[in-house]
Scaffold this active site. Structure first.
Site, short mmCIF file in Angstrom:
data_model
loop_
_atom_site.label_atom_id
_atom_site.label_comp_id
_atom_site.label_asym_id
_atom_site.label_seq_id
_atom_site.Cartn_x
_atom_site.Cartn_y
_atom_site.Cartn_z
N LYS A 113 -5.59 -33.14 -22.52
CA LYS A 113 -6.62 -33.53 -21.55
C LYS A 113 -7.81 -34.07 -22.32
O LYS A 113 -8.05 -33.68 -23.46
CB LYS A 113 -7.08 -32.31 -20.74
CG LYS A 113 -7.73 -32.65 -19.43
CD LYS A 113 -6.68 -32.87 -18.37
CE LYS A 113 -7.25 -33.06 -17.00
NZ LYS A 113 -6.21 -32.82 -15.98
N1 GLU Z 1 -5.10 -35.65 -14.16
C1 GLU Z 1 -3.88 -35.41 -13.45
C2 GLU Z 1 -3.50 -33.94 -13.53
O1 GLU Z 1 -4.33 -33.09 -13.70
C3 GLU Z 1 -2.76 -36.36 -13.86
C4 GLU Z 1 -2.37 -36.30 -15.29
C5 GLU Z 1 -1.38 -37.41 -15.68
O2 GLU Z 1 -0.97 -38.18 -14.85
O3 GLU Z 1 -1.06 -37.46 -16.87
O4 GLU Z 1 -2.37 -33.59 -13.35
#
Ligand code: GLU
Length: 424
Positions: A113
């Protein structure tokens, strides 16, 4: 619980994650338990300073992060958040939840992240672009289609992903579409990606509702957050004849016990950037959101929303965690005691990363699927995830959250064990 020298947050999202790991440990076999500490620390965390020339000529510094929590099952995967409260321990927790999420869905990724502490609403489009390009260049050495693939999260969108793809590609000397997902469709993005997270919330919610004999038709639904996730979940529940009674977003909380006309609200929000002032509902106090009579509650905003106090007050029969980490562990216990079914974030909001996986595959193949194909595959994987987690919970007599963690941790730690510890 955490012995990491660089984390001092006591009650934040990272502590929630650690508590969730402690809860799953007793369910794992002894040989896997040996590796559990691997999940209690991120593999890699990068902090970057982002000096940006603002439109007025001044220079402002922003702090950015990219955390790769675990890469045992494949490249890192996870969004980038732009929000004024972003901090390292939060990004660590969000990256860890991605590790669990990709493993429950059996996607060939680890968890990562990123985030920048910034209020994107206060920046001009040019400033946002400069910030994004500088952030990309600062993290470029640890991301890549085979290393770590960012995507949108709170405060970022397809345009931001387009800038990341372009900045990364410029440095490589050729277009690298697979470095991010959630891109604009004409730049290698996937059909269905924007709506995928909200769709997953609806699909998992619908399946779980069947299991507890809750009829979606006529059910009262309350939604916290009317961004990408909350609005699409509301759209789909509305289309299934559920009554969307209460919605809260960053501008305020609106209530209409007879049901909000969601299509009209969408048009209003498009123009006004928030739900407040919509004339098809009354405004209520924000805290009152948690007392509104409802059957299904969808927290689809930020983490740490369902506290012990709110868990005691809320009236829902089922909670669909569209957001990451909305429920404190102590609140979880109260909800369980009260017989409330929680579809945990790591499956409930996994629709986004699932279609991100499809996007990554399509980019590699340079062959793009139709929206129908994507939705059909997404629905199939989400329904299967609910089935797997439900039967694991029944077998182990545990909650859906613990069951999801059992399935995920078994996969992650088995990979860890089989790969072995370098240098051995
Ligand atoms: N930000 C989204 C989540 O928390 C999507 C992450 C992604 O598509 O890699 O799942």
């Amino acid at each position: 619980m955490s012995n990491l020298s660089y984390v001092d947050a006591e009650n934040g999202a990272w502590q929630t994650f650690l508590a969730q790991i402690d809860r799953v440990a007793p369910y794992l076999s002894g040989d896997l338990q040996e590796y559990i500490d691997t999940l209690k620390r991120p593999k890699r965390a990068l902090i970057v300073d982002l000096p940006i020339v603002m439109d007025d000529g001044s220079i402002q510094h922003f702090e950015g992060y990219r955390v790769q929590h675990n890469l045992s099952r494949g490249p890192g995967k996870g969004g980038i958040r732009y929000h004024p409260n972003v901090e390292l321990s939060e990004v660590m927790a969000l990256s860890a939840w991605m590790t669990i999420k990709t493993a429950v869905l059996n996607l060939p990724f680890g968890g990562a992240k990123g985030g920048v502490r910034v209020d994107p609403r206060k920046l001009s489009t040019r400033e946002l672009e400069r910030l994004t390009r500088r952030y990309t260049s600062e993290i470029a050495h640890i991301i890549g289609p085979q290393k770590d693939i960012p995507a949108p999260d709170v405060g970022t969108n397809a345009n931001v992903m387009g800038w990341i793809m372009d900045t990364y590609s410029s440095a490589q000397g050729h277009t690298v579409t697979g470095v991010v997902t959630g891109k604009p469709v004409h730049l290698g993005g996937s059909l269905g990606r924007v709506k995928a997270t909200g769709r997953g919330v609806y699909v998992t919610g619908y399946e779980a509702a069947k299991k507890i004999n809750l009829k979606v038709d006529g059910a009262k639904v309350s939604v916290q957050g009317f961004g990408n996730v909350g609005s699409e979940a509301a759209n789909l529940f509305y289309a299934s004849n559920a009554k969307i009674v209460c919605i809260q977003d960053h501008t305020g909380t609106i209530l209409n016990e007879a049901g909000i006309d969601v299509p009209s609200l969408n048009a209003y929000v498009e123009k006004n950037q928030g739900v407040l002032g919509f004339d098809g509902a009354a405004q209520i106090d924000n805290e009152h959101f948690w007392d509104v009579e409802t059957d299904i509650l969808i927290p689809a905003a930020l983490e740490s929303q369902i506290t012990v106090d709110r868990a005691r007050r809320l009236t829902a029969k089922m909670i669909l965690e569209g957001a990451n980490g909305p429920t404190y562990p102590a609140a979880d216990d109260i909800l369980i005691e009260r017989g409330i079914t929680i579809v945990p974030d790591v499956i409930c909001n996994a629709g986004g990363v699932t279609v991100s996986y499809f996007e990554w595959v399509q980019d590699f193949a340079s062959y793009f699927w139709s929206e129908e194909e994507i939705n059909e595959r997404l629905d199939r994987l989400m329904v299967q995830a609910v089935e797997d987690v439900w039967s694991c919970a029944t077998q182990n007599k545990c909650t859906l959250r613990t069951a999801a963690y059992i399935l995920a941790c078994e996969r992650i730690l088995k990979a860890r064990k089989e790969r072995g510890i370098f240098p051995g």
